[in-house]
Each structure stands twice: as C-alpha cells, then as structure tokens.
Design a protein around this motif. Sequence first.
Motif, PDB file in Angstrom:
ATOM      1  N   LEU A  17      47.249  46.399  45.625  1.00  0.00           N
ATOM      2  CA  LEU A  17      48.687  46.657  45.522  1.00  0.00           C
ATOM      3  C   LEU A  17      48.980  48.094  45.941  1.00  0.00           C
ATOM      4  N   ASN A  18      50.116  48.302  46.559  1.00  0.00           N
ATOM      5  CA  ASN A  18      50.515  49.653  46.967  1.00  0.00           C
ATOM      6  C   ASN A  18      51.233  50.408  45.861  1.00  0.00           C
ATOM      7  N   THR A  19      51.378  49.786  44.704  1.00  0.00           N
ATOM      8  CA  THR A  19      52.014  50.440  43.566  1.00  0.00           C
ATOM      9  C   THR A  19      51.019  50.501  42.415  1.00  0.00           C
ATOM     10  N   THR A  20      51.259  51.409  41.490  1.00  0.00           N
ATOM     11  CA  THR A  20      50.421  51.517  40.299  1.00  0.00           C
ATOM     12  C   THR A  20      50.729  50.365  39.360  1.00  0.00           C
ATOM     13  N   ILE A  21      49.709  49.808  38.784  1.00  0.00           N
ATOM     14  CA  ILE A  21      49.877  48.706  37.834  1.00  0.00           C
ATOM     15  C   ILE A  21      50.278  49.298  36.482  1.00  0.00           C
ATOM     16  N   LYS A  22      51.306  48.762  35.903  1.00  0.00           N
ATOM     17  CA  LYS A  22      51.828  49.258  34.625  1.00  0.00           C
ATOM     18  C   LYS A  22      51.428  48.329  33.486  1.00  0.00           C
ATOM     19  N   GLU A  23      51.431  48.880  32.272  1.00  0.00           N
ATOM     20  CA  GLU A  23      51.208  48.055  31.094  1.00  0.00           C
ATOM     21  C   GLU A  23      52.321  47.029  31.000  1.00  0.00           C
ATOM     22  N   ASN A  24      51.977  45.809  30.628  1.00  0.00           N
ATOM     23  CA  ASN A  24      52.895  44.668  30.511  1.00  0.00           C
ATOM     24  C   ASN A  24      53.434  44.192  31.858  1.00  0.00           C
ATOM     25  N   SER A  25      52.850  44.643  32.948  1.00  0.00           N
ATOM     26  CA  SER A  25      53.222  44.118  34.262  1.00  0.00           C
ATOM     27  C   SER A  25      52.675  42.707  34.386  1.00  0.00           C
ATOM     28  N   LYS A  26      53.071  42.006  35.460  1.00  0.00           N
ATOM     29  CA  LYS A  26      52.570  40.636  35.630  1.00  0.00           C
ATOM     30  C   LYS A  26      51.055  40.625  35.792  1.00  0.00           C
ATOM     31  N   GLU A  27      50.475  41.669  36.395  1.00  0.00           N
ATOM     32  CA  GLU A  27      49.020  41.742  36.549  1.00  0.00           C
ATOM     33  C   GLU A  27      48.331  41.918  35.202  1.00  0.00           C
ATOM     34  N   HIS A  28      48.901  42.753  34.359  1.00  0.00           N
ATOM     35  CA  HIS A  28      48.360  42.963  33.019  1.00  0.00           C
ATOM     36  C   HIS A  28      48.468  41.680  32.192  1.00  0.00           C
ATOM     37  N   LYS A  29      49.619  41.032  32.233  1.00  0.00           N
ATOM     38  CA  LYS A  29      49.808  39.781  31.496  1.00  0.00           C
ATOM     39  C   LYS A  29      48.878  38.689  32.016  1.00  0.00           C
ATOM     40  N   GLN A  30      48.617  38.693  33.325  1.00  0.00           N
ATOM     41  CA  GLN A  30      47.721  37.704  33.923  1.00  0.00           C
ATOM     42  C   GLN A  30      46.316  37.821  33.333  1.00  0.00           C
ATOM     43  N   ILE A  31      45.796  39.017  33.242  1.00  0.00           N
ATOM     44  CA  ILE A  31      44.430  39.189  32.742  1.00  0.00           C
ATOM     45  C   ILE A  31      44.350  38.873  31.249  1.00  0.00           C
ATOM     46  N   ILE A  32      45.400  39.156  30.500  1.00  0.00           N
ATOM     47  CA  ILE A  32      45.438  38.783  29.076  1.00  0.00           C
ATOM     48  C   ILE A  32      45.417  37.266  28.942  1.00  0.00           C
ATOM     49  N   ARG A  33      46.184  36.581  29.789  1.00  0.00           N
ATOM     50  CA  ARG A  33      46.203  35.110  29.773  1.00  0.00           C
ATOM     51  C   ARG A  33      44.820  34.552  30.122  1.00  0.00           C
ATOM     52  N   TYR A  34      44.169  35.130  31.119  1.00  0.00           N
ATOM     53  CA  TYR A  34      42.821  34.696  31.489  1.00  0.00           C
ATOM     54  C   TYR A  34      41.863  34.839  30.305  1.00  0.00           C
ATOM     55  N   CYS A  35      41.892  35.983  29.649  1.00  0.00           N
ATOM     56  CA  CYS A  35      40.993  36.214  28.503  1.00  0.00           C
ATOM     57  C   CYS A  35      41.263  35.213  27.394  1.00  0.00           C
ATOM     58  N   HIS A  36      42.521  34.960  27.127  1.00  0.00           N
ATOM     59  CA  HIS A  36      42.894  33.992  26.090  1.00  0.00           C
ATOM     60  C   HIS A  36      42.350  32.605  26.421  1.00  0.00           C
ATOM     61  N   LEU A  37      42.541  32.154  27.652  1.00  0.00           N
ATOM     62  CA  LEU A  37      42.059  30.827  28.048  1.00  0.00           C
ATOM     63  C   LEU A  37      40.533  30.755  28.041  1.00  0.00           C
ATOM     64  N   LEU A  38      39.870  31.805  28.476  1.00  0.00           N
ATOM     65  CA  LEU A  38      38.409  31.818  28.455  1.00  0.00           C
ATOM     66  C   LEU A  38      37.875  31.783  27.027  1.00  0.00           C
ATOM     67  N   ASN A  39      38.488  32.549  26.139  1.00  0.00           N
ATOM     68  CA  ASN A  39      38.047  32.547  24.742  1.00  0.00           C
ATOM     69  C   ASN A  39      38.251  31.178  24.098  1.00  0.00           C
ATOM     70  N   LYS A  40      39.305  30.460  24.487  1.00  0.00           N
ATOM     71  CA  LYS A  40      39.513  29.094  24.001  1.00  0.00           C
ATOM     72  C   LYS A  40      38.442  28.153  24.549  1.00  0.00           C
ATOM     73  N   SER A  41      37.843  28.523  25.686  1.00  0.00           N
ATOM     74  CA  SER A  41      36.788  27.716  26.303  1.00  0.00           C
ATOM     75  C   SER A  41      35.399  28.178  25.870  1.00  0.00           C
ATOM     76  N   ASN A  42      35.331  28.933  24.781  1.00  0.00           N
ATOM     77  CA  ASN A  42      34.065  29.453  24.233  1.00  0.00           C
ATOM     78  C   ASN A  42      33.344  30.406  25.172  1.00  0.00           C
ATOM     79  N   ILE A  43      34.075  31.108  26.009  1.00  0.00           N
ATOM     80  CA  ILE A  43      33.523  32.197  26.811  1.00  0.00           C
ATOM     81  C   ILE A  43      34.100  33.472  26.212  1.00  0.00           C
ATOM     82  N   ASN A  44      33.249  34.243  25.534  1.00  0.00           N
ATOM     83  CA  ASN A  44      33.711  35.381  24.752  1.00  0.00           C
ATOM     84  C   ASN A  44      33.824  36.639  25.606  1.00  0.00           C
ATOM     85  N   ILE A  45      35.008  36.867  26.144  1.00  0.00           N
ATOM     86  CA  ILE A  45      35.269  38.062  26.945  1.00  0.00           C
ATOM     87  C   ILE A  45      35.492  39.233  25.995  1.00  0.00           C
TER      88      ILE A  45
END
Length: 107
Positions: free
Chosen positions: A54-82
């Motif tokens: 990205l040509n811009t700085t990633i901010k807290e609560n940006s869509k990129e930040h929320k995306q990685i939180i969602r990934y971690c949540h789904l992985l932890n539900k799948s017994n992959i402990n991130i």
Amino acid sequence: KALQFELIDNGLKCETEIIIPYYYTTSKNNTYYLTSLRIDIIINDTILLELKTLNTTIKENSKEHKQIIRYCHLLNKSNINITNSFIINFGKKLEIFDCFNKFNQIL
C-alpha cells in the motif's frame, strides 16, 4: 516466495496462501454463504503474516488491521493457536506492524 524460502532456510515451518473456509451471514435476512479467506503466511503454526503493498500507512482499526484480527479469530476457532500477527507493508517505505501489541509500528 522469497520470504517463504528465507523463513524455511532458517529452520522455520512456513505455510503460504492458506485457504480458510467460513460461513458469512447477511445482516438483512440471515442468509448463510460459504466463502473463504486466503492467509498469506503462517510461521510455526503460531505467527500470522499478512503482506501488503500500500502507498499509505496502515492505521489501527483500518480494514487491513480488522482483516488480520478476523483471520486470527477464525484460525483460533479452527484450533490453530495464533500467538502473534504482523502486517508487513512493502509500499512507499517498508513498515511492519505488530497487531497483538496495541498495533505498534516496529519498523
């Protein structure tokens, strides 16, 4: 691929482009849709890396930040402990964000 090869060459277990299926529920009529997410890299089954250009700085609560939180949540539900996750932005300048520790920029 170069990052993957470097991680493996340094003795780390590295999986790339992991597909995680999940059900999305619409807010309007509670319809379920099977969809999937593609995770860039998981190291040693505990560290998630999301790579961006990205040509811009990633901010807290940006869509990129929320995306990685969602990934971690789904992985932890799948017994992959991130236990940690990072966004690496190869945009205008190299930026690395630690998403588990108050979204600190570490580079």
